[in-house]
Enzyme design. Structure first.
Site, PDB file in Angstrom:
ATOM      1  CD  GLU A 206      -2.477  -1.894   0.495  1.00  0.00           C
ATOM      2  OE1 GLU A 206      -2.692  -1.230  -0.532  1.00  0.00           O
ATOM      3  OE2 GLU A 206      -2.951  -3.035   0.673  1.00  0.00           O
ATOM      4  NE  ARG A 258       0.597   7.616  -6.365  1.00  0.00           N
ATOM      5  CZ  ARG A 258      -0.691   7.257  -6.261  1.00  0.00           C
ATOM      6  NH1 ARG A 258      -1.203   6.382  -7.109  1.00  0.00           N
ATOM      7  NH2 ARG A 258      -1.440   7.747  -5.298  1.00  0.00           N
ATOM      8  N   GLY A 275     -11.945   5.442 -17.997  1.00  0.00           N
ATOM      9  CA  GLY A 275     -13.348   5.831 -17.977  1.00  0.00           C
ATOM     10  C   GLY A 275     -13.907   6.266 -19.322  1.00  0.00           C
ATOM     11  CG  ASP A 367      -2.842  -1.872  -7.510  1.00  0.00           C
ATOM     12  OD1 ASP A 367      -1.757  -2.107  -6.944  1.00  0.00           O
ATOM     13  OD2 ASP A 367      -3.861  -1.510  -6.896  1.00  0.00           O
ATOM     14  CD1 TRP A 421      -1.359   2.821  -2.195  1.00  0.00           C
ATOM     15  CD2 TRP A 421      -0.593   3.157  -4.273  1.00  0.00           C
ATOM     16  NE1 TRP A 421      -1.477   1.631  -2.860  1.00  0.00           N
ATOM     17  CE2 TRP A 421      -1.012   1.806  -4.149  1.00  0.00           C
ATOM     18  CE3 TRP A 421      -0.079   3.584  -5.496  1.00  0.00           C
ATOM     19  CZ2 TRP A 421      -0.928   0.894  -5.213  1.00  0.00           C
ATOM     20  CZ3 TRP A 421       0.003   2.673  -6.538  1.00  0.00           C
ATOM     21  CH2 TRP A 421      -0.419   1.351  -6.396  1.00  0.00           C
ATOM     22  CG  ASP A 483      -4.630  -8.575   0.401  1.00  0.00           C
ATOM     23  OD1 ASP A 483      -4.542  -7.962  -0.670  1.00  0.00           O
ATOM     24  OD2 ASP A 483      -3.667  -9.212   0.903  1.00  0.00           O
TER      25      ASP A 483
END
Length: 557
Positions: A206, A258, A275, A367, A421, A483
């Site tokens: 994460e 990042r 999208g 990811d 993040w 998770d």
């Protein structure tokens, strides 16, 4: 190609210098979802969907780039649970059954849609896709996808790195230093045993960082890791180059931050590429849309609707009837979005290089499962980006962080700030009213494990006791996976997440009590080893912080 100037942090070039670098990092991780105690299990589909829609398409991208002699660089983080599941013979067999089922369903759809031209074209597309997956998985790589990734690592175009053992949320495990250390050690040991080399980089689960974590990473030879933007921007020293140059944490381990711009272009629900109305709609699946008697053999228990992977509609616009998906338009849009990504990176790097004391590096981590699973066209977009970046008429160069550190050797010293993040940038998504109850249980089990192993220091254990101790260590690590609290907060499969934590803790408690009372049942220990066969090289002795070692005997218990 590039020459090193050690003192200044600059690089010089044999040919005209490019203004800057881009590093794309994909993080591939799934929780450990393996249930040999059942003939089939729904959550195993998480793995099968990811293999089909993400990992095999990614391998296809790498294979085509290699065949066409494209010069590219990409980083892939493989989590230890994913590594273990991809190696597992039971899951490999079940995955082949999954693929054959999908092929059978696609054949039925070709027949069912024979009077619906648009749908039938798509049904035929899915049949071709599933055939490709079966051929690649079974014939080209004999079920060993890790060999495919190792092949591309050996080519020099792909850097493989790893993460913590079960993706444990390290800042919240830091109540016990041994817990953090073993998450990192077991993760790296698993990677080394499988891949045959040590990773230079480490993906913090994460992207969750706390000050001081770099000391543990340094202990295991890690050279760099990633944090979110504010982890660098809120460091104890103002970063001279923002997130466009790494910082040295003070011990030679560097943190890369990042880039928010490239992240927003891909991740943003409102502005991100996935999208676009021309792309395939993830939530439109025949498993939910067709009559139950049509899809019953291909859903859960023939009655609970689930995704089948066959989807006929594009995203379309809001409040509109979903239009039929057009693959040609979608792939054209993926090419357009790839060019847009490259164009924006060029403008961004041009602006940055005019103000920085070194060439900027844009860190773009994602990811891996976004590419193909959630965003069907993602692998096509990625392939286009990698091809375009290799063209001679642009001003950027793709690079891995290891190659960057080999070229640029002087870095500002700064301590990153605590960060993730996740939502709101800190720890709240992993500790809140929905999941805070788990942490006292995790800390208690960790402390009991450490005390048990330390109490055994200097003593001789039998083979059965050693097996039980190693299995207890596996149970603790599996319970610590980030998770499960994530799922509890997000509200998806909450009951399953709770059950996984409680099951792993119950298994630990049984083993702990059996060891303390010398009442181990070998059949039950064997059953637990079969159910949770992760981390075959684990050594329970690492749970004793004092450094004293437990001795083994070859005798029978």
């Amino acid at each position: 190609m590039m020459k090193k100037i050690v003192d200044s942090g600059h690089t010089s070039c044999a040919k005209p210098c490019l203004p800057g670098f881009v590093s794309i990092i994909l993080h591939a991780h799934l929780p450990y979802v393996r249930h040999p105690e059942h003939d089939s299990f729904f959550e195993e589909n998480w793995l099968f969907e990811a293999i089909t829609e993400c990992y095999l398409p990614l391998i296809g991208v790498l294979d085509r780039l290699q065949k066409d002699n494209v010069d590219f660089s990409l980083t892939l983080s493989l989590s230890p649970p994913l590594i273990c599941m991809l190696r597992d013979e039971l899951l490999q067999t079940r995955y082949l059954n999954y693929l054959h089922q999908r092929l059978e369903l696609a054949e039925l759809e070709i027949t069912r849609t024979r009077h619906q031209r648009g749908y039938q074209k798509l049904a035929r597309l899915y049949r071709r896709f599933f055939r490709y997956c079966l051929d690649t998985y079974q014939n080209q790589y004999a079920g060993d996808l890790l060999a495919a990734f190792k092949k591309h690592q050996a080519s020099g175009h792909l850097e493989l790195i790893t993460t913590a053992a079960t993706h444990g949320f390290l800042p919240l495990l830091n109540v016990n230093k041994t817990a953090v250390r073993n998450q990192i050690k077991v993760g790296i040991d698993t990677f080394k045993a499988t891949m045959g080399f040590a990773p230079a980089g480490f993906w913090l689960p994460e992207c969750a960082y706390y000050p001081g974590l770099e000391t543990v990473l340094a202990e295991f030879g890690i050279k760099y890791f990633f944090v979110d933007t504010h982890g660098i921007m809120d460091a104890d020293q103002t970063p001279k180059n923002g997130v466009y140059a790494p910082v040295d944490c003070g011990n030679g381990v560097v943190a890369f931050g990042r880039d928010p711009q490239s992240s927003q272009q891909v991740w943003s629900a409102q502005e991100g590429y996935p999208g676009d109305v021309n792309y395939r709609e993830y939530y439109s699946d025949i498993g939910f849309e067709l009559d139950l008697d049509v899809v019953a053999p291909y859903i859960l228990d023939e009655k609970t609707r689930i995704n089948t992977g066959i989807k006929y509609h594009r995203i379309t616009g809001k409040d509109q009837t979903k239009a039929v998906y057009d693959p040609r338009k979608a792939l054209a849009k993926a090419h357009q979005h790839a060019q847009d990504f490259i164009d924006k990176r060029q403008r961004q790097i041009n602006a940055l290089s005019a103000t920085m004391d070194r060439m900027p590096i844009v860190i773009a981590p994602y990811d891996a499962e976004l590419f193909g699973h959630w965003w069907w066209e993602g692998p096509c977009w990625l392939e286009n980006v990698l091809r375009m970046a290799g063209q001679v008429d642009n001003n950027i160069q793709l690079i891995t962080c290891s190659d960057y550190l080999n070229q640029v050797t002087s870095h500002q010293v700064a301590q990153p700030s605590a960060s993730t993040w996740g939502d709101q940038g800190y720890y709240s998504y992993w500790i809140n009213e929905s999941n805070d109850w788990i942490y006292p249980l995790l800390h208690k089990a960790q402390a009991e494990m450490e005390k048990l192993v330390c109490d055994l220091a200097g003593l001789v254990v039998t083979p059965l006791q050693e097996r039980a101790l190693n299995q207890a260590a596996r149970s603790i690590l599996l319970a610590q996976a980030s998770d499960w609290p994530f799922i509890m907060k997000s509200g998806t499969t909450v009951d399953y997440a709770k059950k996984r934590i409680m099951d792993h803790l119950a298994r630990f408690n049984y083993l702990h009590d059996g060891l303390r009372k010398n009442r181990l049942n070998e059949r039950y220990v064997s059953a637990l080893e079969i159910m949770d066969n992760i981390f075959p090289e684990i050594d329970f002795r690492d749970y004793c912080a004092s450094g004293s070692r437990v001795q083994a005997t070859s005798g029978q218990y």
